[in-house]
Design a protein around this motif. Structure first.
Motif, PDB file in Angstrom:
ATOM      1  N   ASP A  41     -25.189 -21.810  36.778  1.00 32.78           N
ATOM      2  CA  ASP A  41     -24.233 -21.045  37.117  1.00 32.78           C
ATOM      3  C   ASP A  41     -24.705 -19.577  37.642  1.00 32.78           C
ATOM      4  OD1 ASP A  41     -21.838 -20.202  38.196  1.00 32.78           O
ATOM      5  OD2 ASP A  41     -20.676 -20.430  36.295  1.00 32.78           O
ATOM      6  N   GLN A  81     -23.419 -18.864  33.191  1.00 35.95           N
ATOM      7  CA  GLN A  81     -23.611 -17.268  33.814  1.00 35.95           C
ATOM      8  C   GLN A  81     -24.092 -16.177  32.740  1.00 35.95           C
ATOM      9  OE1 GLN A  81     -20.220 -16.082  36.068  1.00 35.95           O
ATOM     10  NE2 GLN A  81     -21.210 -14.929  37.591  1.00 35.95           N
ATOM     11  N   THR A 133     -17.905 -22.462  40.475  1.00 35.77           N
ATOM     12  CA  THR A 133     -18.110 -22.746  38.923  1.00 35.77           C
ATOM     13  C   THR A 133     -17.127 -24.056  38.645  1.00 35.77           C
ATOM     14  OG1 THR A 133     -18.794 -20.408  38.407  1.00 35.77           O
ATOM     15  CG2 THR A 133     -17.817 -21.851  36.606  1.00 35.77           C
TER      16      THR A 133
END
Length: 264
Positions: free
Chosen positions: A178, A96, A45
């Motif tokens: 992500d 995410q 990330t």
């Protein structure tokens, strides 16, 4: 020969005591689809954060679409922050998966329109063309029928399609994803990966996708970057990089990435 869209040179980033990236160098050509894989805490990330102009470099330099960021005292360099703001308009970011509170009173169409705000500014109003763009994107990601549905009432896969459409609404040149399939069931995972591959080609984007399950990136990526503890351990075509030996070296004896093998 494609131009280089993203270049990281000897990049080091740390968060408090943890060194998140250690001397990472990487060149990504315009139009490439790159998978970034590795176990938790590998620095996956952080690479996206740095490309997005948000990571603070301890060492090294980053060039993205001609914008240059390098390590040094950050201070309140106004020109730098203006440059980064301009750069970030060219980068679509899908974070995410986070679940949305069902009580949040925002509808799918409005949520996607939020991606256009960078285009007309906070005080501007979306015009007819903006709404038309949003509707085309809803169709492209297959959720036109959900346009009026509250965001919190969607399934995980549907919410992920909204997040992708919102990132595309700003008309980016680079798309950062992500772990776009986390928390999704197997079928939704395949559908989202197929959609990402399709969008990448249709829009001629440079796309980076982080995954903790590298076998996912087999089908759609030109190259895969394997990371372990903040260092790049291998880069290349999926067929070469995702060898059993490499995966064992990165994930340990039984790589979690091989759940059920690789599916086409």
């Amino acid at each position: 020969m494609s131009a280089v869209a993203i270049c990281l040179r000897d990049v080091a980033v740390s968060y408090r005591e943890d060194v998140a990236l250690k001397g990472v160098s990487l060149e990504i050509k315009s139009g490439e689809m790159i998978g970034i894989a590795g176990p938790n805490g590998a620095g996956k990330t952080t690479i996206l954060t740095v490309i997005n102009g948000l990571g603070r470099l301890m060492h090294g330099e980053v060039r993205v679409l001609g914008y240059h960021m390098k390590a040094g005292p950050r201070g309140r360099d106004f020109r730098l922050s203006l440059r980064v703001a301009r750069l970030r308009k060219m980068i679509g970011y899908v974070p995410q998966g986070c679940s949305i509170d069902p009580r949040v009173p925002i509808h799918v169409r409005e949520a996607v329109m939020m991606g256009r705000y960078g285009r007309f500014g906070l005080w501007g109003r979306p015009g007819k063309k903006d709404w038309e763009k949003v509707d085309r994107l809803l169709e492209m990601v297959g959720i036109s029928h959900l346009a009026g549905r509250p965001l919190g009432h969607l399934s995980g896969g549907e919410q992920q399609r909204v997040a992708i459409a919102r990132a595309l609404a700003q008309e980016p040149r680079i798309l950062l994803l992500d772990e776009p399939t986390t928390f999704l069931d197997w079928r939704s995972q395949r559908e989202i990966l197929h959609l990402i591959g399709h969008i990448h080609r249709e829009h001629g984007l440079t796309t980076l996708m982080v995954t903790h399950d590298p076998r996912e990136s087999f089908d759609i990526c030109d190259r895969v970057v394997l990371l372990k503890r903040g260092r790049v351990t291998a880069v290349g075509p999926p067929g070469e990089v995702l060898s059993d030996a490499n995966l064992r070296a990165v994930y340990g004896e039984s790589p979690l990435c091989c759940r059920g093998g690789h599916h086409h």
